[in-house]
Design a protein around this motif. Structure first.
Motif, PDB file in Angstrom:
ATOM      1  N   ASN B 197       0.659  -1.487  -0.154  1.00 33.90           N
ATOM      2  CA  ASN B 197       0.047   0.460   0.178  1.00 33.90           C
ATOM      3  C   ASN B 197       0.950   1.094   0.426  1.00 33.90           C
ATOM      4  OD1 ASN B 197       0.921   0.612   3.016  1.00 33.90           O
ATOM      5  ND2 ASN B 197      -1.387  -0.343   3.763  1.00 33.90           N
ATOM      6  N   MET B 198       0.173   2.375   0.205  1.00 32.82           N
ATOM      7  CA  MET B 198       0.997   3.809   0.039  1.00 32.82           C
ATOM      8  C   MET B 198       1.893   3.972   0.657  1.00 32.82           C
ATOM      9  SD  MET B 198       0.727   6.141  -2.578  1.00 32.82           S
ATOM     10  CE  MET B 198       2.338   7.880  -2.437  1.00 32.82           C
ATOM     11  N   LEU B 199       1.354   3.959   2.285  1.00 29.52           N
ATOM     12  CA  LEU B 199       1.939   3.292   3.443  1.00 29.52           C
ATOM     13  C   LEU B 199       3.879   3.132   3.509  1.00 29.52           C
ATOM     14  CD1 LEU B 199       2.984   5.788   5.919  1.00 29.52           C
ATOM     15  CD2 LEU B 199       1.607   3.398   6.873  1.00 29.52           C
ATOM     16  N   VAL B 202       5.992   3.928   0.354  1.00 27.77           N
ATOM     17  CA  VAL B 202       7.155   5.494   1.091  1.00 27.77           C
ATOM     18  C   VAL B 202       7.899   4.632   1.814  1.00 27.77           C
ATOM     19  CG1 VAL B 202       6.970   6.933   2.151  1.00 27.77           C
ATOM     20  CG2 VAL B 202       5.072   6.986   0.600  1.00 27.77           C
ATOM     21  N   PRO B 225       4.315  11.220   0.734  1.00 24.87           N
ATOM     22  CA  PRO B 225       3.116  11.488   2.011  1.00 24.87           C
ATOM     23  C   PRO B 225       2.587  12.623   1.711  1.00 24.87           C
ATOM     24  CG  PRO B 225       5.837  10.800   2.179  1.00 24.87           C
ATOM     25  CD  PRO B 225       6.116  11.367   0.919  1.00 24.87           C
ATOM     26  N   ARG B 227      -0.119  11.987  -0.229  1.00 26.93           N
ATOM     27  CA  ARG B 227      -1.203  11.204  -0.700  1.00 26.93           C
ATOM     28  C   ARG B 227      -1.932  10.416   0.315  1.00 26.93           C
ATOM     29  NH1 ARG B 227      -3.567  11.096  -5.320  1.00 26.93           N
ATOM     30  NH2 ARG B 227      -2.570  12.231  -7.056  1.00 26.93           N
ATOM     31  N   LEU B 228      -1.325  10.897   1.780  1.00 26.06           N
ATOM     32  CA  LEU B 228      -1.312   9.823   3.546  1.00 26.06           C
ATOM     33  C   LEU B 228      -2.109  10.586   4.188  1.00 26.06           C
ATOM     34  CD1 LEU B 228       1.963   8.378   3.741  1.00 26.06           C
ATOM     35  CD2 LEU B 228      -0.286   7.273   2.462  1.00 26.06           C
ATOM     36  N   ASN B 229      -3.426  10.807   4.757  1.00 29.13           N
ATOM     37  CA  ASN B 229      -3.485  10.888   6.373  1.00 29.13           C
ATOM     38  C   ASN B 229      -2.968  11.169   6.874  1.00 29.13           C
ATOM     39  OD1 ASN B 229      -3.642   8.310   7.633  1.00 29.13           O
ATOM     40  ND2 ASN B 229      -5.599   7.873   7.268  1.00 29.13           N
ATOM     41  N   LYS B 232      -1.751   8.077   9.570  1.00 30.23           N
ATOM     42  CA  LYS B 232      -0.352   7.504   9.104  1.00 30.23           C
ATOM     43  C   LYS B 232       0.724   8.463   8.651  1.00 30.23           C
ATOM     44  CE  LYS B 232      -3.055   4.311   5.997  1.00 30.23           C
ATOM     45  NZ  LYS B 232      -4.108   4.109   4.397  1.00 30.23           N
ATOM     46  N   LEU B 233       0.931   9.476   8.690  1.00 23.71           N
ATOM     47  CA  LEU B 233       1.787  10.266   8.722  1.00 23.71           C
ATOM     48  C   LEU B 233       2.226  10.655   9.738  1.00 23.71           C
ATOM     49  CD1 LEU B 233       0.851  13.743   6.723  1.00 23.71           C
ATOM     50  CD2 LEU B 233       2.752  12.099   6.109  1.00 23.71           C
ATOM     51  N   LEU B 236       4.299   7.094  10.285  1.00 28.84           N
ATOM     52  CA  LEU B 236       5.684   7.466   9.150  1.00 28.84           C
ATOM     53  C   LEU B 236       6.359   7.954  10.259  1.00 28.84           C
ATOM     54  CD1 LEU B 236       6.099   6.477   6.139  1.00 28.84           C
ATOM     55  CD2 LEU B 236       5.405   8.943   5.880  1.00 28.84           C
ATOM     56  N   VAL B 284       1.762  -1.889   9.278  1.00 21.14           N
ATOM     57  CA  VAL B 284       1.055  -1.126   8.227  1.00 21.14           C
ATOM     58  C   VAL B 284       0.092  -1.050   7.007  1.00 21.14           C
ATOM     59  CG1 VAL B 284       2.505  -0.155   6.368  1.00 21.14           C
ATOM     60  CG2 VAL B 284       3.216  -0.871   8.556  1.00 21.14           C
TER      61      VAL B 284
END
Lengths: 317, 284
Positions: B197-199, B202, B225, B227-229, B232-233, B236, B284
């Protein structure tokens, strides 16, 4: 042999550093690059057999079909819409015209034709009203109808393309934009059209004829399916007459267009083929000769954008 | 000797006379020819030979020779498109190829100076479904690298065959290095324990940015990052990035491991050998 002449000319030019002649030399040499042996033809700058070319072209358009319109807009910065509008103005169809649009794939010319004919019809009605002529009951009922059951005057446009993917995209567009009446979609080869003789008033081929393997056969087919008095119109990329614009155009074509193809459509090679095929297409006068050879009379051409594009027109008389 | 004038566009494309009678068959064996010499002024230019423009510079199958201007346009365009439409993985690949020349060279040198890396450069192994014995790997015991890799492929529903072929790298050995980097990317996911996934992507990009120095990885790590909420940020920045960066610094070059010979090794021992620190206990 012409290739070696080109080489000699090139070396002569380079040693004398004659900038002005360079464009001539380049033109000569590009022509030499497009020379082929018997039974062979060119696919862009590549040499392929004639059977191969048809297949390769089919694959190119199959892969670009979905992004065809957006690529046209990006590559020409929207100017292709003006070119097509000018083509329609030159055609000046009246309600009742039967149009055959070959290599019409995504339907740009067909949709413009329908719009033109409809607006001509509305114009006619307005004229009649202005001059206080009485409209017939048919005309009144037609002008009130929101759903057009037929195109005014019984106009019809047949879109013919060899590539099913392109026609699919065209049909979807038509549905989306609301064009349905008077419009048909036919799979067919420009060299062997699936229509009877003397059937259409106007035959158009926009940006398609350079992809045809045997251009002379396509022109003969055009002659065959047109009615006597019918008009042949071809909109195609051609040779630029201005040396400065020619250099800029070459730079843009070879440097930017394949990059745009890669970024927008994910396909470099198809757009490399496109710019190469433009260079290998005959120049305005040579193509005019080919149109005349097919039997058309009063053949003329008109350059658009300094020769980047040319409209060739001929009549079957 | 013809004077060499530098143009940002390839001379053959504007001056068709600068043609060479070469096809890829005529080129001497790769180890004798340095692929970075693109302009051969010692070749006789003859116009009698028909030029197949595409094959003139083609150094490997799928290679598309590009001028510096085209590379610049491709870099800018692919960067924009990759951000605009994150599903365009091919744009990320193109960005990596057009901007990565110096990073790829240093990676190749690292590989040359390591015995296992040198072996990889010589043998040129490829990771593909056709070469992987997936059922055999699935049969390995849990915790082994091979088993975990196949588990990763299955649970994320990815396949090693979806890697883009290299197009715009103008050196045949460097083209292999970037291809190897792409194929090793999935193995990195396995070793770092990150999903696709996106996270997860990254995090792997941060690790790879530190490891390889490829501008594409750096850009992906910095801009991914966006595009992450917020939640999640937060994870991260507080846990995952510090761990990824530390691991990246601590680990030796990940391209210097012949993974195909290490399927039976446990993930833990392979992590230790490479120098990847134990992943934080976060879902994650």
């Amino acid at each position: 042999m012409a290739a070696s002449i080109g080489a000699v000319v090139y070396r002569a030019l380079h040693s004398r550093r004659h900038r002005k002649l360079l464009s001539v030399g380049r033109g000569l040499f590009s022509g030499a690059r497009c020379l082929v042996a018997e039974g062979e033809t060119h696919f862009g700058f590549q040499k392929v057999s004639e059977t191969e070319k048809g297949e390769k072209v089919y694959h190119v358009f199959e892969s670009v079909a979905k992004k065809y319109d957006i690529m046209n807009d990006s590559m020409t910065l929207g100017i292709h819409r003006l070119w097509k509008d000018i083509l329609l103005h030159q055609m000046n169809p009246y309600p009742g015209t039967q149009l055959l649009d070959v290599a019409g794939g995504t339907g740009d010319i067909a949709f413009r034709f329908i719009n033109y004919v409809r607006s001509q019809w509305e114009h006619q009605i307005k004229q009649k009203l202005k001059s206080h002529q009485n409209l017939s009951w048919e005309e009144i009922s037609k002008s009130y109808q929101e759903e057009e059951l037929k195109l005014p005057g019984g106009s019809q446009v047949v879109v013919c393309d060899i590539n099913k993917e392109m026609l699919k995209v065209g049909k979807q567009k038509a549905q989306h934009l609301g064009y349905s009446e008077g419009l048909s979609w036919v799979v067919g080869n420009a060299e062997e059209l699936p229509f009877n003789d003397n059937k259409f008033d106007v035959y158009t081929i926009a940006f398609g004829i350079r992809n045809v393997t045997h251009i002379d056969q396509a022109l003969q087919e055009a002659y065959r399916v047109l009615k006597p008095g019918g008009r042949f119109l071809c909109l195609e990329f051609s040779q630029v007459n201005n040396p400065l614009i020619s250099r800029l155009y070459d730079l843009y074509s070879f440097q930017v267009i394949p990059v745009l193809g890669e970024i927008i459509a994910g396909d470099w090679k198809s757009y490399q083929y496109l710019v190469e095929s433009i260079r290998c297409f005959p120049a305005q006068d040579e193509f005019k000769g080919m149109v005349e050879d097919a039997g058309f009379l009063k053949v003329e051409y008109r350059n658009l954008s300094s020769g980047i594009v040319a409209i060739h027109s001929g009549f079957k008389l | 000797m013809r004077p060499r004038v530098f143009l940002p566009w390839a001379p053959s494309q504007l001056n068709p006379g600068f043609a060479a009678p070469l096809t890829i068959k005529d080129l001497p064996a790769p180890h004798l020819w340095r692929g970075d010499q693109l302009h051969h002024t010692d070749l006789t230019v003859t116009a009698e030979e028909h030029v197949d423009e595409e094959k003139y510079y083609q150094l490997y199958p799928g290679h598309i020779p590009t001028s510096p201007l085209q590379k610049a346009l491709l870099s800018a365009g692919s960067a924009f498109m990759a951000l605009y439409n994150p599903y365009r993985h091919d744009m990320v690949a193109v960005l990596g190829e057009t901007t990565g020349s110096s990073a790829l060279r240093s990676l190749r040198d690292k590989m040359r100076h390591d015995p296992e890396g040198y072996q990889i450069l010589q043998e040129r192994p490829r990771i593909r479904l056709s070469t992987l014995d997936v059922t055999g790997l699935r049969g390995l015991s849990d915790g082994t690298f091979g088993r975990e890799y196949v588990r990763f492929l299955d649970s994320n529903r990815v396949s090693p065959d979806t890697r883009m072929p290299v197009k715009f790298v103008d050196d045949e050995e460097l083209a292999y290095v970037i291809q190897r980097y792409r194929e090793v990317h999935d193995l990195m996911h396995t070793l770092l324990g990150m999903p696709t996934n996106m996270l997860g992507e990254v995090v792997v990009k941060w690790f790879e940015a530190v490891q390889t120095g490829l501008p594409m990885c750096i850009l992906g790590a910095v801009f991914g990052p966006v595009r992450l909420n917020a939640w999640k940020l937060q994870i991260l920045t507080t846990e995952l990035i510090p761990w990824a960066v530390q691991s990246g610094r601590n680990a030796s070059c990940v391209l210097n491991f012949y993974y195909e010979n290490r399927w039976e090794q446990t993930v833990e021992s392979l992590r230790e050998e490479i120098g990847i620190l134990h992943p934080p206990a976060i879902c994650v």
